[in-house]
Design an enzyme around this catalytic site. Structure first.
Site, short mmCIF file in Angstrom:
data_model
loop_
_atom_site.label_atom_id
_atom_site.label_comp_id
_atom_site.label_asym_id
_atom_site.label_seq_id
_atom_site.Cartn_x
_atom_site.Cartn_y
_atom_site.Cartn_z
N ILE A 1 0.83 -1.21 0.00
CA ILE A 1 0.00 0.00 0.00
C ILE A 1 0.86 1.27 0.00
O ILE A 1 0.39 2.34 -0.38
CB ILE A 1 -0.95 -0.03 1.23
CG1 ILE A 1 -2.19 0.82 0.98
CG2 ILE A 1 -0.25 0.37 2.51
CD1 ILE A 1 -3.31 0.57 1.99
N ASN B 1 11.68 -8.66 6.91
CA ASN B 1 11.97 -7.89 8.12
C ASN B 1 11.48 -8.70 9.33
O ASN B 1 10.36 -9.19 9.32
CB ASN B 1 11.26 -6.54 8.05
CG ASN B 1 11.77 -5.68 6.91
OD1 ASN B 1 12.92 -5.79 6.51
ND2 ASN B 1 10.91 -4.84 6.36
N HIS C 1 5.75 -12.12 6.30
CA HIS C 1 5.61 -11.74 4.89
C HIS C 1 7.00 -11.44 4.34
O HIS C 1 7.92 -11.11 5.09
CB HIS C 1 4.71 -10.51 4.72
CG HIS C 1 5.15 -9.34 5.53
ND1 HIS C 1 4.90 -9.23 6.88
CD2 HIS C 1 5.86 -8.23 5.20
CE1 HIS C 1 5.42 -8.11 7.34
NE2 HIS C 1 6.02 -7.47 6.34
N MET C 2 7.11 -11.54 3.03
CA MET C 2 8.36 -11.21 2.33
C MET C 2 8.08 -10.06 1.37
O MET C 2 7.05 -10.04 0.70
CB MET C 2 8.84 -12.45 1.57
CG MET C 2 10.12 -12.23 0.79
SD MET C 2 10.62 -13.76 -0.05
CE MET C 2 11.40 -14.62 1.33
N VAL D 1 4.25 -5.25 10.70
CA VAL D 1 3.07 -6.10 10.68
C VAL D 1 3.51 -7.50 11.10
O VAL D 1 4.34 -8.13 10.43
CB VAL D 1 2.41 -6.14 9.29
CG1 VAL D 1 1.25 -7.13 9.26
CG2 VAL D 1 1.94 -4.75 8.87
P1 AMP Z 1 7.04 -4.68 7.51
O1 AMP Z 1 7.46 -3.31 7.95
O2 AMP Z 1 8.15 -5.51 6.96
O3 AMP Z 1 6.26 -5.38 8.61
O4 AMP Z 1 6.08 -4.45 6.28
C1 AMP Z 1 4.72 -4.19 6.38
C2 AMP Z 1 4.30 -3.66 5.04
O5 AMP Z 1 2.90 -3.80 4.93
C3 AMP Z 1 4.63 -2.18 4.83
O6 AMP Z 1 5.47 -2.04 3.68
C4 AMP Z 1 3.25 -1.56 4.61
O7 AMP Z 1 3.27 -0.52 3.66
C5 AMP Z 1 2.42 -2.74 4.17
N1 AMP Z 1 1.00 -2.67 4.42
C6 AMP Z 1 0.38 -2.35 5.58
N2 AMP Z 1 -0.95 -2.41 5.45
C7 AMP Z 1 -1.19 -2.79 4.17
C8 AMP Z 1 -2.37 -3.03 3.40
N3 AMP Z 1 -3.60 -2.90 3.93
N4 AMP Z 1 -2.24 -3.41 2.11
C9 AMP Z 1 -1.01 -3.54 1.56
N5 AMP Z 1 0.13 -3.34 2.23
C10 AMP Z 1 0.05 -2.95 3.51
#
Ligand code: AMP
Ligand code: ZN
Length: 111
Positions: A30, A84, A97-98, A93
């Site tokens: 996003i 991360n 996830h990758m 989050v």
């Molecule tokens: P991290 O910081 O590695 O946990 O990455 C979390 C990622 O999730 C970040 O790059 C956010 O921009 C992305 N993110 C958070 N909410 C959403 C969403 N609803 N849809 C798509 N990406 C998201």
């Protein structure tokens, strides 16, 4: 459980899906940090990389990343995969996830 990526994986929250396999959803981030910035999200909930020892799933994530890189046209130019993990790793989050980043020359430094 109130987890945003579980809700995205369950299609309760809309997202831009670019690729999907049996156990992995690939969506557009996003808040993209590069022209191509995708997230590879296992449909099952694991808070961090350290909580998952499913090597089949890890293989499926990597294969999905290769396919998504090809679909996005960054396979030849190049891309980067990142997981991360925990606070100092930059994880925000807490659902494994990758990241797949590409579409421009990425900085050479890792941190
Ligand atoms: P991290 O910081 O590695 O946990 O990455 C979390 C990622 O999730 C970040 O790059 C956010 O921009 C992305 N993110 C958070 N909410 C959403 C969403 N609803 N849809 C798509 N990406 C998201
Ligand atoms: Zn989750």
């Amino acid at each position: 459980m109130d987890c945003i990526f579980c809700r995205i994986a369950g299609k309760e929250i809309p997202s831009k899906v670019v690729h999907e396999t049996e156990n992995v959803l690939v969506i557009k981030d996003i808040d993209p940090q590069a022209p191509v910035h995708l997230l590879l999200i296992p449909k099952a909930h694991y808070p961090t990389l350290l909580d998952c020892d499913d090597t089949r799933l890890f293989g499926e994530i990597i294969e999905a990343a290769k396919d998504a890189a090809k679909k996005s046209g960054v396979d030849k130019s190049g891309f980067r995969l990142t997981v991360n993990t925990n606070e100092e790793g930059g994880q925000t989050v807490f659902h494994l996830h990758m990241h797949l980043l590409g579409g421009r020359a990425l900085a050479g430094k890792m941190g």
